[in-house]
Design an enzyme around this catalytic site. Structure first.
Site, PDB file in Angstrom:
ATOM      1  N   THR A  87      -2.775  -3.082   0.084  1.00  0.00           N
ATOM      2  CA  THR A  87      -2.369  -3.193  -1.461  1.00  0.00           C
ATOM      3  C   THR A  87      -1.128  -2.767  -2.564  1.00  0.00           C
ATOM      4  OG1 THR A  87      -4.676  -4.834  -1.646  1.00  0.00           O
ATOM      5  CG2 THR A  87      -3.711  -4.337  -3.578  1.00  0.00           C
ATOM      6  N   LYS A 162      -2.150 -12.178  -3.720  1.00  0.00           N
ATOM      7  CA  LYS A 162      -3.236 -11.432  -3.773  1.00  0.00           C
ATOM      8  C   LYS A 162      -3.082 -10.403  -5.495  1.00  0.00           C
ATOM      9  CE  LYS A 162      -5.891  -7.568  -2.595  1.00  0.00           C
ATOM     10  NZ  LYS A 162      -7.440  -7.771  -2.124  1.00  0.00           N
ATOM     11  N   LYS A 237      -6.249  -0.589  -9.911  1.00  0.00           N
ATOM     12  CA  LYS A 237      -5.391  -0.529  -9.350  1.00  0.00           C
ATOM     13  C   LYS A 237      -4.796  -1.790  -8.848  1.00  0.00           C
ATOM     14  CE  LYS A 237      -3.624  -0.305  -4.648  1.00  0.00           C
ATOM     15  NZ  LYS A 237      -3.725  -0.049  -2.967  1.00  0.00           N
TER      16      LYS A 237
HETATM   17  P1  NAD Z   1      -9.404   4.529   1.597  1.00  0.00           P
HETATM   18  O1  NAD Z   1      -8.799   5.604   1.001  1.00  0.00           O
HETATM   19  O2  NAD Z   1     -11.215   4.211   2.658  1.00  0.00           O
HETATM   20  O3  NAD Z   1      -8.340   4.154   3.330  1.00  0.00           O
HETATM   21  C1  NAD Z   1      -7.033   4.792   3.184  1.00  0.00           C
HETATM   22  C2  NAD Z   1      -6.700   5.909   4.423  1.00  0.00           C
HETATM   23  O4  NAD Z   1      -5.663   6.261   4.810  1.00  0.00           O
HETATM   24  C3  NAD Z   1      -7.504   7.291   4.594  1.00  0.00           C
HETATM   25  O5  NAD Z   1      -8.793   7.183   5.340  1.00  0.00           O
HETATM   26  C4  NAD Z   1      -6.579   8.567   4.724  1.00  0.00           C
HETATM   27  O6  NAD Z   1      -7.304   9.943   5.219  1.00  0.00           O
HETATM   28  C5  NAD Z   1      -5.824   7.592   5.177  1.00  0.00           C
HETATM   29  N1  NAD Z   1      -4.243   8.171   5.030  1.00  0.00           N
HETATM   30  C6  NAD Z   1      -3.816   8.895   3.738  1.00  0.00           C
HETATM   31  N2  NAD Z   1      -2.566   8.720   3.748  1.00  0.00           N
HETATM   32  C7  NAD Z   1      -2.189   8.989   4.943  1.00  0.00           C
HETATM   33  C8  NAD Z   1      -1.229   8.821   5.878  1.00  0.00           C
HETATM   34  N3  NAD Z   1       0.137   9.356   5.248  1.00  0.00           N
HETATM   35  N4  NAD Z   1      -1.017   9.084   7.139  1.00  0.00           N
HETATM   36  C9  NAD Z   1      -2.339   8.712   7.896  1.00  0.00           C
HETATM   37  N5  NAD Z   1      -3.351   8.028   7.543  1.00  0.00           N
HETATM   38  C10 NAD Z   1      -3.024   7.623   5.786  1.00  0.00           C
HETATM   39  O7  NAD Z   1      -9.209   2.838   1.478  1.00  0.00           O
HETATM   40  P2  NAD Z   1      -9.747   1.124   1.880  1.00  0.00           P
HETATM   41  O8  NAD Z   1     -11.039   1.105   0.664  1.00  0.00           O
HETATM   42  O9  NAD Z   1     -10.216   1.617   3.480  1.00  0.00           O
HETATM   43  O10 NAD Z   1      -8.376   0.765   1.397  1.00  0.00           O
HETATM   44  C11 NAD Z   1      -7.456   0.070   1.758  1.00  0.00           C
HETATM   45  C12 NAD Z   1      -5.909  -0.526   1.448  1.00  0.00           C
HETATM   46  O11 NAD Z   1      -6.739  -1.943   1.821  1.00  0.00           O
HETATM   47  C13 NAD Z   1      -5.771  -0.124   0.077  1.00  0.00           C
HETATM   48  O12 NAD Z   1      -4.224  -0.618  -0.094  1.00  0.00           O
HETATM   49  C14 NAD Z   1      -6.995  -1.209  -0.623  1.00  0.00           C
HETATM   50  O13 NAD Z   1      -6.250  -0.891  -1.984  1.00  0.00           O
HETATM   51  C15 NAD Z   1      -7.130  -2.091   0.095  1.00  0.00           C
HETATM   52  N6  NAD Z   1      -8.201  -2.832   0.066  1.00  0.00           N
HETATM   53  C16 NAD Z   1      -9.464  -2.657  -0.595  1.00  0.00           C
HETATM   54  C17 NAD Z   1     -10.553  -3.248  -0.529  1.00  0.00           C
HETATM   55  C18 NAD Z   1     -11.750  -2.368  -0.050  1.00  0.00           C
HETATM   56  O14 NAD Z   1     -12.823  -2.839  -0.538  1.00  0.00           O
HETATM   57  N7  NAD Z   1     -11.608  -0.705  -0.143  1.00  0.00           N
HETATM   58  C19 NAD Z   1     -10.236  -5.264  -0.590  1.00  0.00           C
HETATM   59  C20 NAD Z   1      -9.274  -4.708   0.093  1.00  0.00           C
HETATM   60  C21 NAD Z   1      -8.301  -4.418   0.035  1.00  0.00           C
END
Ligand code: NAD
Length: 290
Positions: A87, A162, A237
């Site tokens: 997102t 979204k 966010k």
């Molecule tokens: P998270 O922080 O658990 O995962 C993000 C991952 O990206 C981490 O493991 C981090 O180490 C990795 N990362 C960061 N920088 C990086 C880079 N330069 N290269 C490679 N990896 C890198 O977050 P999440 O909960 O998995 O959410 C991910 C996305 O999905 C976000 O944009 C969030 O808004 C969206 N989202 C989350 C949810 C939820 O319920 N968690 C629901 C819908 C959407």
């Protein structure tokens, strides 16, 4: 299909695991998280993308997406698809799509709804922006990771869908919680309030499926001490992204703006961080007018 998967956190890890379990060849990269079962580790984002037919990213925000895209797109084979499921702001999604187009790569922005539970169960909803051809290429992967994928139009429209959805969700949650708190003070039981509203014109997904009052309606985070679920800081966010987009598009969104302000206060100045976004109800319960 040969897939590169970058960003294997709470959402990315189960999504990549499901793709591998369905028989796809998945090579992954994350700066911190461990490799999920069935995913081969690459030493960099570019290495994960090399030779992939589809590269999927699941990253925290637009700035990180832009940095990863700048590294990955030059390593991709012409004709491959760069599919971002994070997102992020509409502007970053469109900037990445432009950069990809210049390199002969198709791009999709395909954020998801359904949370960590939906990612694990393979029941996410995808809302995608990009070309018909790119959508058709990635559709079989959406079918593995989710139960529904809607093609919303050109690049950026997935993110637009979204943030509009989540702006409605945030505003509706606040309206439902403040109405419960008012009902308490008027001596109306929460069960009666639910019985009436859930079958009257005030009904909503929040009231009927995710009721913020514990012990009422189907099981929800309220029944689990408001443990997320969907954390208040993730709602914040998304509300901030909606206001950033509204500012850029000159759209008047007073309710979205107020919801963003309330969640900001809840997360940053009160005890909302780490709580489900429905914990707005105990917040209102404790408060008085003025
Ligand atoms: P998270 O922080 O658990 O995962 C993000 C991952 O990206 C981490 O493991 C981090 O180490 C990795 N990362 C960061 N920088 C990086 C880079 N330069 N290269 C490679 N990896 C890198 O977050 P999440 O909960 O998995 O959410 C991910 C996305 O999905 C976000 O944009 C969030 O808004 C969206 N989202 C989350 C949810 C939820 O319920 N968690 C629901 C819908 C959407």
């Amino acid at each position: 299909m040969k897939i590169g998967f970058i960003g294997l956190g709470n959402m990315g890890a189960p999504m990549a695991r499901n793709l591998a379990a369905a028989g796809h060849g998945v090579t992954g990269f994350d700066t911190h998280a461990p490799m999920p079962e069935g995913v081969e580790a690459a030493t960099s984002a570019a290495a994960a993308a090399t030779g992939a037919e589809v590269v999927i990213t699941m990253l925290p925000d637009g700035a990180i997406l832009r940095a990863v895209a700048a590294e990955v797109i030059p390593a991709m084979t012409a004709g491959a698809v760069f599919c971002d499921c994070s997102t992020v702001d509409v502007e970053s999604a469109r900037a990445v799509a432009d950069q990809a187009a210049k390199a002969g790569i198709a791009a999709l922005d395909a954020p998801v709804s359904g949370g960590v539970g939906g990612a694990a169960a393979g029941t996410l909803t995808f809302m995608a922006g990009g070309s018909d051809a790119a959508f058709a290429t990635v559709a079989p992967l959406f079918a593995v990771m989710g139960q529904k994928a809607v093609h919303c139009g050109p690049s950026g429209n997935g993110q637009a869908a979204k943030i509009c959805n989540n702006m409605i969700l945030g505003v509706t949650m606040i309206a439902t919680c403040e109405a419960f708190a008012l009902a308490d003070k008027l001596g109306l039981s929460r069960q009666k309030m639910f019985d009436v509203v859930s079958t009257s014109s005030g009904y909503s997904w929040v009231m009927n499926a995710y009721c913020p009052a514990p012990g009422i309606g189907p099981k929800s985070p309220a029944d689990n001490d408001y443990r997320p679920g969907f954390a208040a800081e993730l709602m914040l966010k998304d509300l901030r992204l909606s206001q950033q987009a509204a500012e850029a598009a000159d759209a008047d969104t007073p309710m979205g703006e107020l919801a963003a302000r309330l969640y900001a206060h809840f997360v940053e100045a009160e005890d909302g961080r780490g709580m489900d976004f429905s914990a707005m109800l105990p917040r209102f319960e404790k408060r008085h007018r003025g």
